[in-house]
Design an enzyme around this catalytic site. Structure first.
Site, PDB file in Angstrom:
ATOM      1  N   HIS A 143      10.873   1.302  14.707  1.00  9.56           N
ATOM      2  CA  HIS A 143      10.269   2.638  14.739  1.00  9.56           C
ATOM      3  C   HIS A 143      11.200   3.609  15.446  1.00  9.56           C
ATOM      4  O   HIS A 143      12.132   3.223  16.165  1.00  9.56           O
ATOM      5  CB  HIS A 143       8.912   2.594  15.453  1.00  9.56           C
ATOM      6  CG  HIS A 143       8.980   2.072  16.860  1.00  9.56           C
ATOM      7  ND1 HIS A 143       9.382   2.846  17.921  1.00  9.56           N
ATOM      8  CD2 HIS A 143       8.692   0.839  17.365  1.00  9.56           C
ATOM      9  CE1 HIS A 143       9.343   2.123  19.020  1.00  9.56           C
ATOM     10  NE2 HIS A 143       8.932   0.901  18.720  1.00  9.56           N
ATOM     11  N   LYS A 179       2.039  -6.380   0.128  1.00  9.80           N
ATOM     12  CA  LYS A 179       2.870  -6.140  -1.057  1.00  9.80           C
ATOM     13  C   LYS A 179       3.637  -7.399  -1.458  1.00  9.80           C
ATOM     14  O   LYS A 179       3.837  -7.662  -2.642  1.00  9.80           O
ATOM     15  CB  LYS A 179       3.823  -4.973  -0.790  1.00  9.80           C
ATOM     16  CG  LYS A 179       3.096  -3.638  -0.630  1.00  9.80           C
ATOM     17  CD  LYS A 179       4.026  -2.534  -0.171  1.00  9.80           C
ATOM     18  CE  LYS A 179       3.255  -1.237   0.075  1.00  9.80           C
ATOM     19  NZ  LYS A 179       4.120  -0.164   0.633  1.00  9.80           N
TER      20      LYS A 179
END
Length: 421
Positions: A115, A65
């Site tokens: 995470h 991205k």
């Protein structure tokens, strides 16, 4: 020193249970498609943890991205996530990934991976460096105004920009914004009354004032009283960007020169108006700086542009001494000349700056430095240096063909920052 400027960002979040399911069904195919040999080795050494796999997967998506491609034209294995001895992840781009990084003018991409039980999150930032190989002499560094902690917006000057006509509001906009970006505390943009609304929309931080124009879209003789009132108390003014040139605007330019008692920077159509009767300069004892391109100086002196270009230093000195003004003759190696026989040849700048609006920025930069307290000759020298350096920084990331005036505008603060460093 390399100063980094954040350019673009990308983020991605991956459901860890999704990764578990994919691996349970087709682990080897998934590994071969997504990961490089070094990544598989890292995953293996870590015990094939799902959180690790999901984190690297998300990082690749986030980086794609930043590159603006997504996964596709840049493949999974052309984005490699490696790790330092400390465990910190870093990016290695391969083939098309590396080509895209260079195409975007980015120097590096940094990533962060985290995470929890159900999700892995990756965040990527693309950086460019403001590193440019140019020597900045102490003579330039010492000109830069210092800013005190014990200061306020009034400390850094009040500058007024007089300009604009229908279809030419961009010129005073650029001049005004350049003055702000150079450090002026308060900038006023004085425009014809019929253009006040559009300028108020374009300019957020600039104070917009109007002068009566009888809805003609340009300054007239009726504008004079409003302009003279608007420039009272200014530390410096700039006149010319986008005003147009005719008898009325010539009259206005002359009256402003005759009545304003502070330093004036004159550019563009202001110079064209002044060229009708330059002898009015003999009557003035306050500093004037003109910032012509070769064609404007040629009209001012009544000679050809070719003659100016072949004798740039001579005609800069001649004009400066004859009319007791400072001349900043724009172009490759801008020449700054003062009536005291000072000559400065600027080393910054590039052909990409030959674009509409570039000169309007220089006008604002010089006016700003005067407003901040520099004597006009120093403001002119520092101004052309910063202007050219901002153009050099812009060209690094956009290329000389693609630079426009707003690119130079955005790099004015970085040019000043580089001088400080």
């Amino acid at each position: 020193m390399i100063c980094k400027d954040r350019m673009s960002m990308g983020t991605d979040i991956v459901n860890i249970n999704r990764i578990k399911k994919i691996i349970s069904e087709k682990k080897s195919r998934f590994y071969d498609k997504i990961f490089t040999v070094k990544e598989i080795e890292y995953i293996s050494n870590g015990g094939h943890k799902y959180t690790t796999i999901a984190g690297i997967f998300a990082a690749k998506e986030a980086i794609s991205k930043v590159l603006g491609t997504g996964i596709g034209s840049v493949g999974w294995k052309e984005i490699e996530i490696l790790h330092c001895a400390s465990g910190k992840p870093y990016v290695n781009l391969i083939n098309k990934g590396k080509e895209k990084l260079e195409e975007l003018g980015l120097d590096s991409i940094e990533i962060s991976i985290s995470h929890e039980e159900d999700y892995a999150l990756a965040f990527a930032i693309g950086y460019r460096s403001n590193n440019i190989n140019i020597k900045i002499d102490d003579s330039i560094k010492k000109l830069l105004p210092r800013r005190s902690r014990d200061s306020h917006k009034g400390t850094y000057g009040r500058v007024a920009v007089i300009g604009g006509s229908r279809g030419m509001v961009g010129a005073p906009y650029l001049t005004s914004m350049a003055a702000l970006r150079t450090g002026t505390g308060l900038v006023y943009s004085i425009v014809p009354k019929s253009l006040e609304n559009i300028m108020s929309i374009k300019l957020t931080e600039v104070i917009v004032k109007s002068a009566e124009d009888k809805n003609k879209g340009y300054f007239t003789k009726d504008s004079l009283s409003d302009i003279l009132e608007g420039i009272e108390g200014m530390d410096a003014i700039a006149i010319g960007p986008g005003i147009g040139a005719d008898k009325e605007r010539t009259y206005l330019t002359e009256e402003i020169i005759n009545n304003y008692k502070g330093p004036i920077v004159i550019d563009a159509d202001g110079i064209n108006c002044l060229s009708i009767n330059p002898d009015i300069l003999y009557k003035r004892d306050q500093p004037i700086i003109i910032t012509p391109h070769p064609g404007e100086l040629g009209r001012f002196l009544g000679i050809s542009t070719k003659e100016i270009q072949e004798n740039r230093i001579y005609y800069s000195k001649y004009t400066s001494e004859k009319y007791n003004i400072i001349v900043a003759l724009k172009g490759a190696n801008t020449v700054v000349a003062s009536p005291k026989n000072e000559i400065y040849i600027n080393a910054t700048g590039n052909p990409g700056m030959a674009t509409a609006g570039s000169g309007d920025l220089l006008t604002g930069i010089i006016a700003s430095f005067i407003g901040q307290g520099l004597i006009p000759i120093d403001a002119a020298k520092l101004g052309v240096f910063c202007h050219g350096l901002a153009g050099d920084l812009a060209s690094i990331y956009k290329g000389e063909h693609g630079v426009i005036a707003t690119d130079i505008l955005e790099n004015i603060p970085y040019s000043i920052k580089k001088i400080q460093e």
